[in-house]
Scaffold this active site. Structure first.
Site, mmCIF file in Angstrom:
data_model
loop_
_atom_site.group_PDB
_atom_site.id
_atom_site.type_symbol
_atom_site.label_atom_id
_atom_site.label_comp_id
_atom_site.label_asym_id
_atom_site.label_seq_id
_atom_site.Cartn_x
_atom_site.Cartn_y
_atom_site.Cartn_z
ATOM 1 N N THR A 164 3.313 -9.951 18.837
ATOM 2 C CA THR A 164 4.443 -10.814 19.039
ATOM 3 C C THR A 164 4.770 -10.691 20.444
ATOM 4 O OG1 THR A 164 4.905 -10.023 16.988
ATOM 5 C CG2 THR A 164 6.474 -11.685 17.996
ATOM 6 N N VAL A 165 5.197 -9.702 20.947
ATOM 7 C CA VAL A 165 5.435 -9.423 22.523
ATOM 8 C C VAL A 165 4.555 -9.651 23.395
ATOM 9 C CG1 VAL A 165 6.710 -7.701 23.989
ATOM 10 C CG2 VAL A 165 7.272 -7.651 21.460
ATOM 11 N N ALA A 186 -6.367 -6.739 26.546
ATOM 12 C CA ALA A 186 -6.855 -6.043 25.382
ATOM 13 C C ALA A 186 -6.186 -6.467 23.901
ATOM 14 C CB ALA A 186 -6.871 -4.652 25.670
ATOM 15 N N VAL A 213 13.869 0.478 24.674
ATOM 16 C CA VAL A 213 15.282 0.626 24.132
ATOM 17 C C VAL A 213 16.270 -0.628 24.077
ATOM 18 C CG1 VAL A 213 17.388 1.899 24.252
ATOM 19 C CG2 VAL A 213 15.187 3.035 24.922
ATOM 20 N N ILE A 258 18.311 -6.027 26.073
ATOM 21 C CA ILE A 258 19.348 -5.370 26.796
ATOM 22 C C ILE A 258 19.042 -4.540 28.084
ATOM 23 C CG2 ILE A 258 21.437 -4.219 26.381
ATOM 24 C CD1 ILE A 258 21.232 -4.747 23.460
ATOM 25 N N GLY A 263 11.273 -11.504 9.516
ATOM 26 C CA GLY A 263 10.296 -10.899 10.471
ATOM 27 C C GLY A 263 11.031 -9.915 11.304
ATOM 28 N N LYS A 292 14.727 6.200 20.518
ATOM 29 C CA LYS A 292 15.540 5.599 21.676
ATOM 30 C C LYS A 292 16.597 6.441 21.999
ATOM 31 C CE LYS A 292 14.164 0.975 19.614
ATOM 32 N NZ LYS A 292 14.882 -0.143 18.515
#
Ligand code: HSE
Length: 440
Positions: free
Chosen positions: A20-21, A50, A138, A142, A193, A211
């Site tokens: 997703t990212v 990759a 983290v 933000i 999700g 975190k």
């Protein structure tokens, strides 16, 4: 690193992971290449992505960029920046170390890796004179890593308290605003999700603990690993906890806290806590994250925003990409995090906070005094008491009543010492529910 000459080759970038990212990051690099080049002062080129499955289509990313051999991509010799978005410990750790060894700077969102093996990775980067940037690790979009590492580095931080996991905040928010139970709220989070198919790392607090370790390391200039973090998740929170919290003007949140306990000790912990409704963190709803920082000179600062999701996390990754690329163009590495301040991690018994106790007791004269007496015997003073009224049929049957107590500040060890005595008392008819109270 050498200073980049004008007209030199673009900076070659490799992306590891295209979930997703990763897909969002690739899209941003490809779509905003000209802007990135103008901001960096030099062009970038995404030369490889990759992936695990070469046959899967990723919208907006040309298939000729895909490879299923991340090691070969990282080691090909001309890569200057590696973006690691695989997650987990291996193969991410080996790939990051290979990238550093090959002279590349690294951008990663991998909190689990840095919280467990940060020392090895940051030391390797320092020796190689390259950057490891991790703003996306983290609280998603933000900005909090750079503010702690750079903007607040001239201040002394007393406490960092945050809601750093969107899934658990969503679940607790649903339980609070819609009286949903835990299981139903978790299913909703999965449907939307936010939560992983296996949400253990979220709901057991491990994601937030990693975190917390990263935030504590930066805030207190001390190396903190995920293993140093006291961690409790939200799986044991029941609707009655939320209802009882509301009755004393609080909401239940999963908080990550790093705080100075005394001159040489810090406490780093993740657990559910009652937060007064007037505290800025109490208003953070849905899957949002927020981090509340208290420092000596700046005072109180609040950082709020989307803590997860493809596009918000990609914003933090590409911010790091531009920052790292700017450093490489100038032939320098960016500011390091420092660990000169060798604070020890306080055991939970030494932590002092307020506690909220909820228990069912025999409804007869003298019981309140007996309970307060047990607490007083361990030096714990009661701040407020709420007893369910005897006309509340659901919670008081004339023979027993629900008692909710808020204590003044007390040491965790003292509170735990009371617990066995409370449980053994013939006046106590139920389990004793205990939640910490923060932000009061
Ligand atoms: N699963 C995390 C959350 C996002 O729900 O906040 C990545 O750390």
């Amino acid at each position: 690193m050498r200073v980049r000459q004008e007209g030199a080759e673009p900076l070659k970038v490799a992306l590891l992971g295209s979930g997703t990212v990763g897909t969002q990051v690739a899209r941003l690099i490809l779509e905003h290449g000209d802007d990135f080049a103008a901001r960096i002062g030099h062009p970038l080129e995404l030369v490889g992505v990759a992936v695990r499955d070469l046959t899967k289509e990723r919208a907006g990313v040309p298939p000729e960029l895909f490879t299923d051999d991340p090691h070969e991509l990282v080691q090909r010799g001309d890569i200057e920046i590696v973006i690691e978005l695989i997650g987990g410990i291996e193969p991410a750790k080996s790939l990051v170390l290979e990238a550093i060894e090959a002279g590349a700077s690294v951008v990663t969102a991998n909190k689990a890796l840095l919280a467990a093996h940060g020392a090895e990775i940051f030391d390797a980067a320092e020796r190689a004179g390259v950057d490891v940037y991790y703003e996306a690790a983290v609280a998603g979009a933000i900005p909090i890593i750079r503010p702690l590492r750079e903007s607040l580095v001239g201040d002394s931080i007393n406490q960092v308290m945050g809601i750093v996991n969107g899934t658990t905040n969503y679940i607790l928010d649903k339980m609070t605003t819609e009286q949903t139970d835990y299981e139903a709220a978790l299913v909703q989070a999965q449907d939307l999700g936010f939560a992983e198919a296996d949400p253990t790392a979220d709901v057991e607090g491990h994601d937030a603990a990693a975190k917390a370790a990263l935030l504590a390391s930066l805030a207190f200039h001390t190396r903190v690993n995920s293993a140093d973090v006291h961690c409790e998740g939200i799986t044991r929170i029941v609707p009655d906890d939320i209802r009882a919290a509301r009755e004393v003007g609080c909401v239940v949140k999963l908080v990550a806290i790093a705080s100075q306990v005394d001159e040489a000790e810090i406490s780093v912990r993740v657990h559910p806590a009652l937060i007064p409704t007037g505290h800025p963190l109490a208003a953070v709803g849905g899957a949002y994250n927020a981090i509340f920082v208290e420092s000596e000179a700046a005072g109180r600062l609040m950082f709020l925003g989307p803590g997860a999701g493809g596009a918000p996390t990609a914003s933090a990754v590409t911010g790091d990409l531009v920052a790292v690329a700017r450093n490489r163009v100038r032939g320098v590495a960016g500011p390091n995090q420092t660990h000169y301040n060798k604070q020890t991690i306080a055991p939970m018994g030494d932590v002092r906070t307020r506690y909220f106790l909820r228990l069912r007791v025999v409804d007869e004269p003298g019981v309140l005094a007996a309970i307060a007496g047990i607490l007083a015997g361990h030096g714990i003073s009661v701040q407020t008491v709420l007893q369910s009224s005897s006309d509340d049929a659901a919670r008081s049957d004339g023979e027993s009543a629900e008692l909710s107590l808020m204590t003044h500040m007390a040491a965790e060890a003292d509170l735990m010492a009371c617990l066995s005595q409370l449980k053994a008392s013939p006046k106590v008819l139920s389990d004793v529910r205990i939640l910490r109270v923060e932000g009061m």
